[in-house]
Write an enzyme that holds these catalytic residues in place. Structure first.
Site, PDB file in Angstrom:
ATOM      1  CB  CYS A   2     -78.448 -29.422  49.582  1.00 31.10           C
ATOM      2  SG  CYS A   2     -76.754 -28.965  50.013  1.00 31.10           S
ATOM      3  CB  CYS A  44     -71.795 -33.336  34.105  1.00 34.70           C
ATOM      4  SG  CYS A  44     -70.309 -34.250  34.567  1.00 34.70           S
TER       5      CYS A  44
END
EC number: 2.7.7.80
Length: 457
Positions: free
Chosen positions: A414, A250
């Site tokens: 990123c 998650c």
């Protein structure tokens, strides 16, 4: 007058001090309750509490409910097939919850509220702000506190009669046996494959039901392993672990907090059904699948025990716990682990970028998803180029003009510095003569080393 940084440090220190004091008070209150229970039972060591090693000692079986029990649990006491005996079974039961995150918090909350007598909580991590949207036992004031201690404070406020032991450590092959053997039911509320295999094998060895839940993005799954004569174990369904690159947690894929609440609550329900008995069919040999986008639940049948299962067959190959990180080829935590795919000359430190290159002409590709790019951008010059577009080469047409200039440096970033390496690898295969580098550590490193006010998520 103190500067901004000094004020922030003082705020953090005071928050931690308050959290430590609350934890100390919680421990003292529980010690007092345990002493009062021991005195009420005539003293001695037959109190059913945890010993120094964390194991639950078998003690006096509770044979009747107190007036407080009757008042507190009255709404479930009047349920058919529950009654006094069902409540006593809960009161005399012990449940181990592995992971005090999005699944473990609601599961623990409902089990404590229902009257489970003894809860064991396992988690190696500390409370941080990114937890709050789904881990509802933790609070702002307890940031930095061990998740197990934070959860214990909340659970004892909810039900002071619940006895709770905190295992503030990472469960592994060395400590699992000592921790797990004394509990009746185990809940897998973890977020990684290695821990799932570990818990499965330990539950098979010690003959414990394993209530397994998972949640990612808008979806959730739930089943019960190692329960009943034909109930499969995790290895029956997944004899071989998935490749590491196919696994998303998650932290990377995201999750809606309400989805973890749904699955964690259902884990508590299945646990209560196992302990009480007679409340309906336990979800063994079946898997419940929840789709949060449609609000639909599907209940599908999964295979029964595998006759040649390495763990639960009549002649198992696994009779002791193994090195599960080695077996799965991945770490037994949900923390991000940095990849090392590029040579040092293909990477760029964030401080060096800030000092020497940021003001020079270059292309800055941000390979996060569009949704993440909307949260924050490193600069107005950053161009959102999702990793998927790099891997399928659709970016070649979009940036055909820019990519013709071999002298224009390309910097790829990123969130944490992993996806950027994958992107650079792919792009360098296409353009070996270009200067293409990634920012080491991504935006997280930028916040740590360059701009502490840059948002982190």
């Amino acid at each position: 007058m103190l500067g901004v940084e000094a004020l922030r440090n003082e705020r953090s220190r005071l928050r931690q001090e308050i959290a430590d004091l609350r934890s100390a008070i919680c421990k003292k209150e529980q010690s007092l309750r345990e002493l009062e229970e021991a005195l009420a039972n005539g003293g001695g060591n037959g109190d059913g509490l945890a010993d120094e090693g964390g194991e639950r000692n078998t003690g006096t079986i509770q044979t009747q409910l107190t007036n407080d029990d009757i008042a507190r649990y009255s709404r479930q006491l009047i349920l058919p097939n529950f009654g006094v005996q069902g409540q006593l079974r809960l009161k005399n039961s012990s449940v181990l919850i592995v992971g005090m995150g999005g699944l473990g918090c609601p599961a623990a909350q409902y089990l404590a509220a229902a009257g489970v007598g003894y809860l064991g909580l396992i988690d190696y991590d500390q409370v941080e702000r990114s937890n709050f949207h789904r881990q509802t036992l933790h609070t702002e004031a307890r940031c930095g506190m061990a998740k197990t201690e934070s959860a214990r404070i909340a659970l004892l406020e909810l039900n002071p009669s619940c006895r709770i032991h905190c295992h503030s450590e990472l469960i592994n092959s060395h400590n699992a046996s000592n921790i797990m053997r004394s509990y009746d039911v185990v809940l897998d509320c973890s977020d990684n494959v290695a821990t799932r295999y570990l818990l499965n094998d330990a539950c098979v060895i010690f003959r414990k039901p394993l209530v397994s839940g998972s949640a990612l993005k808008m979806d959730g799954q739930l089943t019960v392993y190692n329960y009943g004569a034909q109930g499969p174990c995790y290895r029956c369904i997944y004899p071989v672990p998935p490749p590491p690159e196919a696994v998303t947690n998650c932290g990377d894929g995201g999750v809606l907090g309400a989805v973890t609440g749904v699955i964690g609550s259902l884990q508590a329900l299945e646990t209560i059904k196992i302990i009480v008995g007679g409340l309906g069919e336990v979800l063994a040999g079946r898997m419940l699948i929840f789709d949060g986008t449609t609000g639909q639940f599907r209940n599908i049948r999964i295979r029964s025990k595998r006759s040649n299962c390495h763990a639960c067959s009549s002649q198992p190959l696994i009779t002791d716990l193994i090195d599960y990180e080695l077996f799965c080829g991945m770490h037994a935590t949900d923390k991000d682990h940095p990849l090392q795919l590029l040579e040092s000359d293909q990477r760029l430190d964030v401080q060096t970028y800030h000092d020497k290159l940021e003001s020079q002409p270059h292309l800055l590709f941000d390979v996060r998803s569009t949704a993440e790019f909307e949260i924050c951008q490193l600069s107005t010059n950053a161009i959102n180029l999702p990793l998927a577009e790099v891997l399928d080469d659709s970016y070649l047409k979009r940036f055909a003009v820019e990519l013709q200039n071999k002298d224009l440096p390309i910097i790829v970033l990123c969130r944490r510095g992993n996806d950027s390496q994958i992107a650079v690898q792919h792009m360098r295969n296409r353009f070996p003569d270009h200067s293409i580098r990634d920012l080491i550590g991504g935006l997280h490193a930028w916040t740590r080393k360059v701009d502490p006010d840059f948002p982190i998520y």
